[in-house]
Design a protein around this motif. Structure first.
Motif, short mmCIF file in Angstrom:
data_model
loop_
_atom_site.label_atom_id
_atom_site.label_comp_id
_atom_site.label_asym_id
_atom_site.label_seq_id
_atom_site.Cartn_x
_atom_site.Cartn_y
_atom_site.Cartn_z
N SER A 160 34.04 30.25 4.98
CA SER A 160 32.89 29.40 4.70
C SER A 160 31.99 30.07 3.68
N GLY A 161 31.14 29.26 3.07
CA GLY A 161 30.19 29.80 2.11
C GLY A 161 29.36 28.72 1.47
N VAL A 162 28.43 29.15 0.67
CA VAL A 162 27.58 28.22 -0.07
C VAL A 162 28.33 27.74 -1.31
N PHE A 163 29.00 28.64 -1.98
CA PHE A 163 29.77 28.36 -3.20
C PHE A 163 28.88 27.76 -4.28
N ASP A 164 27.65 28.29 -4.39
CA ASP A 164 26.72 27.85 -5.43
C ASP A 164 27.04 28.64 -6.70
N LEU A 165 26.91 27.98 -7.83
CA LEU A 165 27.26 28.60 -9.12
C LEU A 165 28.62 29.30 -8.99
N PHE A 166 29.63 28.51 -8.73
CA PHE A 166 30.98 29.00 -8.43
C PHE A 166 31.42 30.04 -9.47
N HIS A 167 31.93 31.17 -8.99
CA HIS A 167 32.31 32.28 -9.86
C HIS A 167 33.60 32.94 -9.38
N ILE A 168 34.03 33.96 -10.09
CA ILE A 168 35.32 34.61 -9.84
C ILE A 168 35.40 35.22 -8.42
N GLY A 169 34.29 35.68 -7.88
CA GLY A 169 34.30 36.21 -6.52
C GLY A 169 34.68 35.14 -5.51
N HIS A 170 34.15 33.93 -5.70
CA HIS A 170 34.52 32.81 -4.84
C HIS A 170 36.01 32.50 -4.97
N LEU A 171 36.47 32.43 -6.20
CA LEU A 171 37.88 32.11 -6.45
C LEU A 171 38.79 33.16 -5.83
N ASN A 172 38.42 34.43 -5.97
CA ASN A 172 39.24 35.51 -5.41
C ASN A 172 39.36 35.42 -3.89
N ILE A 173 38.26 35.12 -3.21
CA ILE A 173 38.32 35.00 -1.75
C ILE A 173 39.26 33.87 -1.35
N LEU A 174 39.14 32.72 -2.02
CA LEU A 174 39.98 31.58 -1.67
C LEU A 174 41.45 31.87 -1.96
N LYS A 175 41.71 32.50 -3.08
CA LYS A 175 43.10 32.83 -3.45
C LYS A 175 43.70 33.83 -2.47
N LYS A 176 42.97 34.90 -2.16
CA LYS A 176 43.47 35.91 -1.23
C LYS A 176 43.66 35.34 0.17
N ALA A 177 42.76 34.45 0.57
CA ALA A 177 42.88 33.83 1.89
C ALA A 177 44.15 32.98 1.96
N LYS A 178 44.38 32.18 0.94
CA LYS A 178 45.55 31.29 0.93
C LYS A 178 46.85 32.09 0.89
N GLU A 179 46.84 33.26 0.30
CA GLU A 179 48.03 34.11 0.28
C GLU A 179 48.44 34.53 1.69
N GLN A 180 47.50 34.49 2.64
CA GLN A 180 47.77 34.97 3.99
C GLN A 180 47.94 33.87 5.03
N CYS A 181 47.65 32.62 4.66
CA CYS A 181 47.76 31.55 5.66
C CYS A 181 48.43 30.31 5.08
N GLU A 182 49.04 29.56 5.97
CA GLU A 182 49.73 28.34 5.56
C GLU A 182 48.76 27.22 5.21
N HIS A 183 47.66 27.12 5.97
CA HIS A 183 46.68 26.05 5.77
C HIS A 183 45.29 26.68 5.75
N LEU A 184 44.54 26.45 4.69
CA LEU A 184 43.21 27.05 4.54
C LEU A 184 42.12 25.98 4.61
N ILE A 185 41.23 26.15 5.59
CA ILE A 185 40.06 25.30 5.73
C ILE A 185 38.86 26.05 5.15
N VAL A 186 38.11 25.36 4.30
CA VAL A 186 36.91 25.95 3.70
C VAL A 186 35.70 25.11 4.08
N ALA A 187 34.72 25.74 4.70
CA ALA A 187 33.48 25.06 5.06
C ALA A 187 32.42 25.38 4.00
N VAL A 188 31.87 24.33 3.40
CA VAL A 188 30.84 24.48 2.37
C VAL A 188 29.49 24.17 3.01
#
Length: 143
Positions: A10-38
């Motif tokens: 989960s996160g605010v994801f305000d002014l989306f940047h590379i740190g946000h993208l990296n967390i989502l990418k790394k998370a998806k690498e470890q799980c089959e289905h990724l839920i993101v709460a904004v």
């Protein structure tokens, strides 16, 4: 096969940047289905005492458009235990800036007691929405 079936972050994801993208990418690498709460604008206002620069509907749309994300939901509370009960995830991904914080220590204990792993990803210290906002404010003040 990935280590986890259902992941959550989960996160605010305000002014989306590379740190946000990296967390989502790394998370998806470890799980089959990724839920993101904004986080909703109201939630952010309630604990940060400021409104995000990018409105909630737009932040939601940005996160939905990312290929690593399977499901997006509104985060109306910071209660991770309630999120665990609702979504039944087996892993929660969090930035390392939360590790050891008083707010998160008890949450992590309860998650682990329910067989939910907590995976910390390194905080992107050179890029953050706060730094981006400060930079934008400086630019606006000089013009």
């Amino acid at each position: 096969m990935k280590k986890y079936k259902l992941g959550y972050t989960s996160g605010v994801f305000d002014l989306f940047h590379i740190g946000h993208l990296n967390i989502l990418k790394k998370a998806k690498e470890q799980c089959e289905h990724l839920i993101v709460a904004v986080s909703t604008d109201e939630l952010v206002q309630s604990y940060k005492n400021k409104t995000p620069v990018i409105p909630f509907a737009e932040r939601l749309e940005i996160v939905q458009a990312i290929s690593f994300v399977d499901e997006v939901t509104a985060q109306t509370t910071r209660d991770k235990i309630a999120a665990m009960e609702k979504f039944q995830f087996d892993v929660m991904f969090v930035g390392s800036d939360w590790k050891g914080s008083p707010l998160f220590t008890e949450t992590e204990r309860i998650l682990k007691a329910n067989d939910v792993d907590v995976v910390y990803f390194p905080y992107t210290s050179n890029t953050s929405s706060t730094l981006l906002t400060q930079t934008l404010n400086k630019i606006v003040q000089t013009h």
